[in-house]
Motif scaffolding. Structure first.
Motif, PDB file in Angstrom:
ATOM      1  N   ILE A  26       0.825  -1.200   0.000  1.00 50.67           N
ATOM      2  CA  ILE A  26       0.000   0.000   0.000  1.00 50.67           C
ATOM      3  C   ILE A  26       0.862   1.253   0.000  1.00 50.67           C
ATOM      4  N   ALA A  27       0.584   2.127  -0.965  1.00 46.18           N
ATOM      5  CA  ALA A  27       1.267   3.417  -1.032  1.00 46.18           C
ATOM      6  C   ALA A  27       0.350   4.493  -0.481  1.00 46.18           C
ATOM      7  N   ILE A  57       4.288   1.906   2.178  1.00 49.56           N
ATOM      8  CA  ILE A  57       5.263   2.907   1.746  1.00 49.56           C
ATOM      9  C   ILE A  57       4.552   4.261   1.644  1.00 49.56           C
ATOM     10  N   ALA A  58       5.316   5.315   1.433  1.00 49.71           N
ATOM     11  CA  ALA A  58       4.741   6.654   1.286  1.00 49.71           C
ATOM     12  C   ALA A  58       5.287   7.304   0.022  1.00 49.71           C
ATOM     13  N   ILE A  59       4.393   7.995  -0.699  1.00 49.56           N
ATOM     14  CA  ILE A  59       4.783   8.718  -1.916  1.00 49.56           C
ATOM     15  C   ILE A  59       4.334  10.164  -1.794  1.00 49.56           C
ATOM     16  N   THR A  60       5.268  11.080  -2.005  1.00 51.96           N
ATOM     17  CA  THR A  60       4.963  12.510  -1.972  1.00 51.96           C
ATOM     18  C   THR A  60       5.224  13.120  -3.343  1.00 51.96           C
ATOM     19  N   LEU A  61       4.238  13.831  -3.856  1.00 49.01           N
ATOM     20  CA  LEU A  61       4.399  14.543  -5.119  1.00 49.01           C
ATOM     21  C   LEU A  61       4.773  15.984  -4.812  1.00 49.01           C
ATOM     22  N   ASN A  62       5.894  16.422  -5.340  1.00 52.35           N
ATOM     23  CA  ASN A  62       6.313  17.813  -5.142  1.00 52.35           C
ATOM     24  C   ASN A  62       5.860  18.620  -6.359  1.00 52.35           C
ATOM     25  N   ASP A  79      10.069   4.096  10.105  1.00 52.39           N
ATOM     26  CA  ASP A  79      10.573   2.947   9.339  1.00 52.39           C
ATOM     27  C   ASP A  79       9.643   2.637   8.163  1.00 52.39           C
ATOM     28  N   ILE A  80       9.310   3.707   7.409  1.00 49.86           N
ATOM     29  CA  ILE A  80       8.462   3.572   6.228  1.00 49.86           C
ATOM     30  C   ILE A  80       9.252   4.040   5.009  1.00 49.86           C
ATOM     31  N   GLU A  81       9.287   3.227   3.981  1.00 46.83           N
ATOM     32  CA  GLU A  81       9.970   3.574   2.737  1.00 46.83           C
ATOM     33  C   GLU A  81       9.327   4.827   2.139  1.00 46.83           C
ATOM     34  N   PHE A  82      10.155   5.802   1.781  1.00 53.14           N
ATOM     35  CA  PHE A  82       9.631   7.091   1.316  1.00 53.14           C
ATOM     36  C   PHE A  82      10.135   7.429  -0.077  1.00 53.14           C
ATOM     37  N   HIS A  83       9.220   7.922  -0.926  1.00 53.66           N
ATOM     38  CA  HIS A  83       9.577   8.328  -2.274  1.00 53.66           C
ATOM     39  C   HIS A  83       9.006   9.720  -2.550  1.00 53.66           C
ATOM     40  N   GLU A  84       9.861  10.639  -2.996  1.00 50.28           N
ATOM     41  CA  GLU A  84       9.408  11.964  -3.400  1.00 50.28           C
ATOM     42  C   GLU A  84       9.544  12.077  -4.915  1.00 50.28           C
TER      43      GLU A  84
END
Length: 241
Positions: A26-27, A57-62, A79-84
């Motif tokens: 889940i993102a 995981i977490a996804i952030t849109l800049n 401790d969560i995988e992060f993607h920007e």
């Protein structure tokens, strides 16, 4: 106590709409606002006792020029995988297209970028931080501005991307996300949108607050109508004839 109440409402929504299955990845769409931050913490806590084991995981849109370093730190601490993901959404909406009503285009661009990124990362689900008040406001906006009875769904399968969008906070009122943000000191990122606070949604939010003060329980009844499919009646000409 606040997190327990949030988890209780989220768990009921997850169970009512069968949102999470075993081995899901889940993102969380992490905008940095109070709602998405609350959702991230809810799912991280829920992960500990969920009967279905899942990855988070977490996804952030800049949209352009936003400092999201606090979100990097938060996800590291949790401790969560992060993607920007860097985007040109702000430039496209306001500088190139010069949209007078930017919300629809912006939402479509953000939704597409988020879902595409989640798919590339092997996710089966995308979790969004829409809450109970969002559902009520969306329902009224659809009725007033579009002339149709409509609202987003707690769970939607997207054929093109092959992923499912879930909204685990649909039973949670907005005041609870505000309370959690203040109580747990979440690192809120200020909304950089030039239109923030001056949208049709804000107008509807203020209208509903006024109606609820003069007619106590009106928001509760609107939300009840969203969940009462058995009592739905509209003028279907073919059926009525």
């Amino acid at each position: 106590m606040t997190m327990q109440k949030l988890l209780s409402k989220a768990r009921k929504a997850i169970q009512d709409f069968d949102m999470i299955q075993k081995n899901d990845k889940i993102a969380v769409g992490l905008s940095g606002g109070k709602d998405s931050l609350t959702l991230l913490h809810i799912l991280k806590n829920y992960q500990r006792f969920s009967p279905q084991k899942f990855e988070l995981i977490a996804i952030t849109l800049n949209p352009g020029g936003v400092d999201n370093s606090p979100l990097y730190k938060l996800c590291k601490d949790l401790d969560i995988e992060f993607h920007e993901v860097q985007t040109d959404i702000k430039e496209i909406v306001f500088d190139i297209r010069k949209e007078k009503n930017p919300c629809s285009l912006c939402a479509n661009l953000r939704r597409g970028a988020l879902n595409d990124t989640a798919k590339k990362l092997g996710c089966t689900k995308v979790a969004l931080g829409h809450h109970k008040d969002d559902a009520i406001e969306t329902f009224i906006m659809s009725l007033f501005y579009e002339g149709r009875v409509n609202c987003f769904s707690p769970k939607t399968y997207l054929d093109k991307q092959g992923i499912t969008v879930i909204r685990p906070m649909v039973y949670i009122e907005e005041y609870m996300t505000k309370k959690a943000t203040k109580e747990f000191n979440y690192p809120v990122i200020v909304n950089p949108c030039p239109a923030n606070g001056s949208t049709k949604r804000q107008d509807v939010k203020e209208l509903l607050a006024q109606l609820n003060s003069t007619m106590p329980g009106v928001k509760k009844n609107i939300f009840g109508a969203l969940n009462n499919s058995e009592k739905l009646f509209i003028w279907d000409k073919d059926k009525i004839k």
